[in-house]
Write a protein that holds these residues in place. Structure first.
Motif, PDB file in Angstrom:
ATOM      1  N   ILE A 253      16.290 -18.304  37.147  1.00  0.00           N
ATOM      2  CA  ILE A 253      15.108 -17.775  36.463  1.00  0.00           C
ATOM      3  C   ILE A 253      15.158 -18.208  34.991  1.00  0.00           C
ATOM      4  O   ILE A 253      14.173 -18.666  34.420  1.00  0.00           O
TER       5      ILE A 253
ATOM      6  N   THR B  57      20.467 -15.592  38.157  1.00  0.00           N
ATOM      7  CA  THR B  57      19.639 -15.387  39.343  1.00  0.00           C
ATOM      8  C   THR B  57      18.918 -16.663  39.753  1.00  0.00           C
ATOM      9  O   THR B  57      18.163 -17.230  38.966  1.00  0.00           O
TER      10      THR B  57
ATOM     11  N   ASN C  78      16.146 -18.171  41.794  1.00  0.00           N
ATOM     12  CA  ASN C  78      14.902 -17.857  42.491  1.00  0.00           C
ATOM     13  C   ASN C  78      13.776 -18.633  41.823  1.00  0.00           C
ATOM     14  O   ASN C  78      13.966 -19.234  40.768  1.00  0.00           O
TER      15      ASN C  78
ATOM     16  N   CYS D  91      10.671 -17.397  40.916  1.00  0.00           N
ATOM     17  CA  CYS D  91       9.640 -16.582  40.269  1.00  0.00           C
ATOM     18  C   CYS D  91       9.025 -17.246  39.034  1.00  0.00           C
ATOM     19  O   CYS D  91       7.818 -17.202  38.837  1.00  0.00           O
TER      20      CYS D  91
ATOM     21  N   TRP E 277       4.041 -14.621  40.886  1.00  0.00           N
ATOM     22  CA  TRP E 277       3.669 -13.667  41.934  1.00  0.00           C
ATOM     23  C   TRP E 277       2.166 -13.443  41.976  1.00  0.00           C
ATOM     24  O   TRP E 277       1.469 -13.781  41.041  1.00  0.00           O
TER      25      TRP E 277
ATOM     26  N   TRP F 279       4.535 -12.785  36.612  1.00  0.00           N
ATOM     27  CA  TRP F 279       5.815 -12.511  37.281  1.00  0.00           C
ATOM     28  C   TRP F 279       6.582 -11.513  36.436  1.00  0.00           C
ATOM     29  O   TRP F 279       6.224 -11.278  35.281  1.00  0.00           O
ATOM     30  N   PRO F 280       7.609 -10.880  37.011  1.00  0.00           N
ATOM     31  CA  PRO F 280       8.245  -9.750  36.326  1.00  0.00           C
ATOM     32  C   PRO F 280       8.569  -9.982  34.847  1.00  0.00           C
ATOM     33  O   PRO F 280       8.195  -9.158  34.001  1.00  0.00           O
TER      34      PRO F 280
ATOM     35  N   CYS G 105      14.588  -9.595  34.644  1.00  0.00           N
ATOM     36  CA  CYS G 105      14.875  -9.890  36.055  1.00  0.00           C
ATOM     37  C   CYS G 105      16.017  -8.986  36.522  1.00  0.00           C
ATOM     38  O   CYS G 105      16.986  -8.775  35.795  1.00  0.00           O
ATOM     39  N   LEU G 106      15.890  -8.464  37.716  1.00  0.00           N
ATOM     40  CA  LEU G 106      16.941  -7.596  38.266  1.00  0.00           C
ATOM     41  C   LEU G 106      18.005  -8.396  39.006  1.00  0.00           C
ATOM     42  O   LEU G 106      19.051  -7.868  39.372  1.00  0.00           O
ATOM     43  N   GLY G 107      17.689  -9.647  39.292  1.00  0.00           N
ATOM     44  CA  GLY G 107      18.625 -10.470  40.048  1.00  0.00           C
ATOM     45  C   GLY G 107      18.485 -10.282  41.542  1.00  0.00           C
ATOM     46  O   GLY G 107      19.444 -10.478  42.301  1.00  0.00           O
ATOM     47  N   CYS G 108      17.259  -9.944  41.989  1.00  0.00           N
ATOM     48  CA  CYS G 108      17.079  -9.460  43.365  1.00  0.00           C
ATOM     49  C   CYS G 108      17.366 -10.485  44.454  1.00  0.00           C
ATOM     50  O   CYS G 108      17.439 -10.127  45.620  1.00  0.00           O
ATOM     51  N   SER G 109      17.524 -11.760  44.118  1.00  0.00           N
ATOM     52  CA  SER G 109      17.774 -12.743  45.172  1.00  0.00           C
ATOM     53  C   SER G 109      19.261 -13.111  45.257  1.00  0.00           C
ATOM     54  O   SER G 109      19.631 -14.058  45.931  1.00  0.00           O
TER      55      SER G 109
HETATM   56  S1  SF4 Z   1      14.283  -9.440  40.098  1.00  0.00           S
HETATM   57 FE1  SF4 Z   1      13.680 -10.778  41.801  1.00  0.00          FE
HETATM   58  S2  SF4 Z   1      11.440 -10.755  41.727  1.00  0.00           S
HETATM   59 FE2  SF4 Z   1      12.141 -10.015  39.753  1.00  0.00          FE
HETATM   60  S3  SF4 Z   1      12.189 -11.841  38.424  1.00  0.00           S
HETATM   61 FE3  SF4 Z   1      14.228 -11.546  39.306  1.00  0.00          FE
HETATM   62  S4  SF4 Z   1      14.298 -12.812  41.132  1.00  0.00           S
HETATM   63 FE4  SF4 Z   1      12.112 -12.543  40.569  1.00  0.00          FE
END
Ligand code: SF4
Ligand code: SF4
Lengths: 219, 367
Positions: free
Chosen positions: B233, B273, B275, B277, B282, B288-289, B296-300
């Protein structure tokens, strides 16, 4: 363990252990060293001992006449990497953030690009200083395992940190974790090796200056 | 280019040209050569009539339905959604009309009729505690269902971070014994599409690749399609210049935050992270977030749920340093103890000191 778990470990458990051992070692050694004391010199002081002590603290940061010419690598390389280290360690934004989260103290940071440049200069200076140590027979003769070891544990944090910021060699997550791990190794090793001079250098200079001043050689 | 898909798309007001453009974008997103876009479009458009469309079974395990929501509500009319017209989504509990025994019957029949050919999509983690009793469908545990159906699938798509890596259910202390699909299934091609939820276009990209080339795209070592998870990201973040200049927002509504400064100090995990995004964005490319002001939460990433707190900067300790105070006390105590020992040594040395007299020296010379 995946990369993120590795990173979380060094940010959590690893840091906890390293900081613990560091504090333990530093307090232990400081108390041990300074409680040794010195035998009282019964002779009448020839100079004001305290002033000579302070003088030495500063004067020894400046090369004696002619020495820069005779041993440029030791002096210039030494300055470059010590000052560089201080800048990189204390003026990089993420480092300040860490210190702030641990102590509440914070100060303005320098731009990352500038830190990047300083890191490169620091690394170069350290490599040159090492090469000099290997090349000069006298220096090599005087070097022990501890010298090579402490050079390595000082060099690695700067190198891994720079690689992490530049996104080189490994993915950033791994590199950042390796960087933090290398700093943790440094923290653990510091109190028990010559690296402890970071804490004792000015104290011992003061003692030397004061003792010499007492004897009449104000240096 | 003709085919049932083109007709359906036209029905939804999506022109052939738009579809072709979409495919070439998809191809370029996946770092495939431009010709691949056309190949994709043709392969998908030519998807044969209903009876022969590739069958897809979508099993929901320990999940929140967020992944399904993400795909189905991406944006409308969504081409992403349309892609599902190319496949025969035979079983998807949230979307299917059938329920109860009928649904079970569909599942059984689909597996039966498409052995070794269907694509199995799974969202949600697999509960293994109490023999999987924490999450059951029609009286059978997810674990049993997976073990029963997976061997017949052509390939498996683990949708979302739960199926891919265990996800939030796996967060400490992981009461249900949640694990990922790849922890259970070892002998099938599995593609992980992590994200909480994952980006819809990533899902479509993988489906399109599977339909066009009959294989899964290139994966990284965490089983994610390299094309979408190849960069962090942070690599592509539009706030990056501020990071480099050392300009950080300190709170969510300070001046820095309003000026779009970097969110690193507010806990952004963008640097670690992987991803898409920052590039794909989105809600149909709206935002995007990080653009909307949250780090970013690091969700991937596997274990993002136990990585020391969403609002803690990466440079901060993940846990409080509990040993510090105790270690300091122990260090001081050790120092004091050693200094007493040293003193005793000094005292002994002093006591043992014998004064040497001239007579002594003469004596030794005589010898
Ligand atoms: S937390 Fe997930 S959805 Fe949000 S910016 Fe990070 S990777 Fe993208
Ligand atoms: S907001 Fe996050 S991803 Fe963007 S530059 Fe800052 S740390 Fe990197």
């Amino acid at each position: 363990m995946n990369e993120l778990q590795f990173l979380t470990w060094v940010r959590g458990t690893g840091l906890n252990i390293a900081v613990g051992l560091f504090l333990l070692g530093v307090l232990w050694r400081l108390i041990e060293i300074y409680s040794l004391g010195r035998k009282k010199d019964l002779s009448a002081p020839r100079h004001v001992a305290g002033a000579s002590g302070w003088n030495t603290v500063f004067r020894r940061s400046i090369p004696p006449e002619g020495m820069v010419k005779r041993s440029p690598v030791s002096y210039l390389g030494g300055y470059a990497f010590h000052i560089g280290l201080a800048i990189v360690v204390f003026l990089f934004a993420p480092h300040i953030k860490l210190i702030q989260s641990l102590t509440g103290l914070s100060w303005p940071a320098l731009p990352s690009q500038f830190i990047d440049l300083v890191a490169v200069v620091t690394l170069a200076a350290m490599v040159v200083v090492l090469a000099d140590r290997i090349n000069k027979p006298v220096k090599r003769f005087l070097s022990t395992f501890e010298d090579w070891f402490t050079w390595t544990v000082t060099f690695l944090p700067v190198l891994t940190g720079w690689l992490a910021v530049r996104h080189l060699l490994f993915p950033y997550t791994t590199m950042l974790a390796l960087h933090i791990l290398s700093v943790e190794i440094l923290l653990v090793v510091l109190p028990f090796t010559k690296l402890f001079h970071a804490f004792t250098v000015f104290g011992s200079r003061w003692f030397n200056g004061a003792v010499n001043g007492h004897k009449g050689v104000a240096v | 280019m003709q085919g049932p898909l083109i007709d359906t798309l036209a029905l939804h007001g999506v022109s052939r040209r738009t579809f072709l453009k979409y495919c070439s974008t998809l191809a370029s997103l996946m770092a495939l050569p431009p010709a691949a876009g056309v190949a994709m479009a043709e392969a998908m458009a030519a998807a044969p009539a209903a009876a022969k469309r590739p069958s897809v079974i979508w099993l929901p395990f320990q999940e929140c339905t967020g992944c399904t929501e993400s795909i189905t509500r991406s944006h409308s009319p969504s081409i992403e959604g349309m892609i599902f017209d190319m496949v025969s989504l035979d079983y998807q509990e949230t979307l299917m009309a059938a329920a109860g025994h009928q649904a079970e019957e569909v599942l059984r029949k689909t597996v039966e009729a498409n052995k070794g050919q269907f694509l199995l999509i799974i969202d949600g983690s697999v509960a293994t505690g109490l023999d999987g009793a924490y999450s059951c469908i029609a009286g059978r545990s997810n674990l049993a269902l997976l073990k029963e159906i997976a061997p017949h699938a052509a390939a498996i798509v683990a949708m979302g971070s739960c199926a891919a890596y265990g996800g939030l259910p796996k967060a400490k202390p992981n009461p249900t014994g949640a694990v990922s699909v790849s922890d259970i299934v070892k002998d099938k091609p599995i593609v992980n599409i992590p994200g909480c939820p994952p980006i819809p276009v990533v899902m479509t990209g993988v489906l399109a690749h599977f339909l066009t080339f009959g294989s899964l795209p290139d994966l990284d070592k965490l089983g994610r399609p390299k094309a979408f998870y190849g960069e962090t990201i942070h690599d592509r973040c539009y706030r990056r210049p501020f990071y480099d200049q050392g300009k950080f927002a300190k709170t969510f509504d300070d001046e820095g935050a309003r000026n779009g400064w970097c969110l690193f100090e507010l806990g952004c995990k963008g640097p670690v992270t992987y991803n898409a995004c920052a590039t794909v964005k989105w809600n149909g490319g709206t935002s995007w977030p990080v653009e909307s002001g949250h780090g970013c939460l690091g969700c991937s990433e596997p274990n993002f749920w136990d990585a020391g707190g969403f609002y803690k900067a990466l440079s901060m300790p993940a846990n409080p340093l509990r040993m510090a105070a105790g270690a300091a006390v122990a260090g001081a105590a050790a120092g004091v103890a050693v200094s007493f020992a040293n003193r005793a040594k000094k005292k002994d040395a002093k006591a043992a000191h014998e004064t040497t007299t001239l007579a002594d020296l003469e004596k030794s010379e005589e010898r």
